[in-house]
Scaffold this motif. Sequence first.
Motif, PDB file in Angstrom:
ATOM      1  N   LEU A 165       0.787  -1.253  -0.066  1.00 19.75           N
ATOM      2  CA  LEU A 165       0.147   0.058  -0.163  1.00 19.75           C
ATOM      3  C   LEU A 165       0.891   1.359  -0.124  1.00 19.75           C
ATOM      4  O   LEU A 165       0.366   2.186  -0.437  1.00 19.75           O
ATOM      5  N   THR A 170       1.091   1.493  -3.821  1.00 20.71           N
ATOM      6  CA  THR A 170      -0.296   1.729  -4.425  1.00 20.71           C
ATOM      7  C   THR A 170      -1.327   1.746  -3.273  1.00 20.71           C
ATOM      8  O   THR A 170      -1.882   0.720  -2.708  1.00 20.71           O
ATOM      9  N   PRO A 171      -1.699   3.099  -3.045  1.00 20.37           N
ATOM     10  CA  PRO A 171      -2.466   3.275  -1.913  1.00 20.37           C
ATOM     11  C   PRO A 171      -3.948   2.801  -1.729  1.00 20.37           C
ATOM     12  O   PRO A 171      -4.281   2.765  -0.755  1.00 20.37           O
ATOM     13  N   ASN A 172      -4.510   2.361  -3.079  1.00 19.95           N
ATOM     14  CA  ASN A 172      -5.787   2.206  -3.006  1.00 19.95           C
ATOM     15  C   ASN A 172      -5.793   0.415  -3.034  1.00 19.95           C
ATOM     16  O   ASN A 172      -5.311  -0.243  -3.824  1.00 19.95           O
ATOM     17  N   HIS A 173      -6.803  -0.017  -2.159  1.00 19.84           N
ATOM     18  CA  HIS A 173      -6.814  -1.526  -1.742  1.00 19.84           C
ATOM     19  C   HIS A 173      -7.254  -2.263  -3.135  1.00 19.84           C
ATOM     20  O   HIS A 173      -6.710  -3.185  -3.569  1.00 19.84           O
ATOM     21  N   PHE A 174      -8.290  -1.528  -3.794  1.00 17.86           N
ATOM     22  CA  PHE A 174      -8.842  -2.213  -5.149  1.00 17.86           C
ATOM     23  C   PHE A 174      -7.938  -2.079  -6.128  1.00 17.86           C
ATOM     24  O   PHE A 174      -7.624  -3.050  -6.649  1.00 17.86           O
ATOM     25  N   GLU A 175      -7.209  -1.095  -6.232  1.00 19.50           N
ATOM     26  CA  GLU A 175      -6.289  -1.200  -7.366  1.00 19.50           C
ATOM     27  C   GLU A 175      -4.814  -2.182  -6.925  1.00 19.50           C
ATOM     28  O   GLU A 175      -4.374  -2.793  -7.864  1.00 19.50           O
ATOM     29  N   LEU A 176      -4.703  -2.142  -5.692  1.00 16.19           N
ATOM     30  CA  LEU A 176      -3.834  -3.257  -5.550  1.00 16.19           C
ATOM     31  C   LEU A 176      -4.160  -4.618  -5.885  1.00 16.19           C
ATOM     32  O   LEU A 176      -3.327  -5.527  -6.421  1.00 16.19           O
ATOM     33  N   LEU A 209      -4.010   0.840 -13.624  1.00 17.83           N
ATOM     34  CA  LEU A 209      -5.438   0.140 -13.794  1.00 17.83           C
ATOM     35  C   LEU A 209      -6.053   0.469 -14.931  1.00 17.83           C
ATOM     36  O   LEU A 209      -6.560  -0.344 -15.702  1.00 17.83           O
TER      37      LEU A 209
END
Length: 125
Positions: A10, A13-19, A62
């Motif tokens: 994170l 890539t700070p967004n969980h969904f994008e991760l 993404l």
Amino acid sequence: MARTTVEDCLRQTPNHFELVIGAVARANELRRGVPAELPEENDRPVVVALREIAAGHYVVDLEKIVVESLKESVAITSGETSIAPQEEGEGAEAAQEDAGEAKPAADEAASGEAAGEADDRQPDA
């Protein structure tokens, strides 16, 4: 062996969904034979993908992932794959039609036999 945590990923890539989407996309690339940026160390592709993301070797894009996914989906639905879905569908429909035609005939035969048996069992008056 140091373990990669979600918090390590994170940071990149700070967004969980994008991760999650990025890790799955990279793991699929690794499964298809794209070389890993880090030593694999007998890890599963998902673990290698997460390690690459945490180390900054794989940047989750993404938009690129979605575009590639849509291209693959269009290729599959338009019949550009080695498997021809239309041929399978036609064969399956023909088999269903054959089964549908045979079923009523079998039902008629069964009902006729049952009626014939019923007549045999009735006493003569």
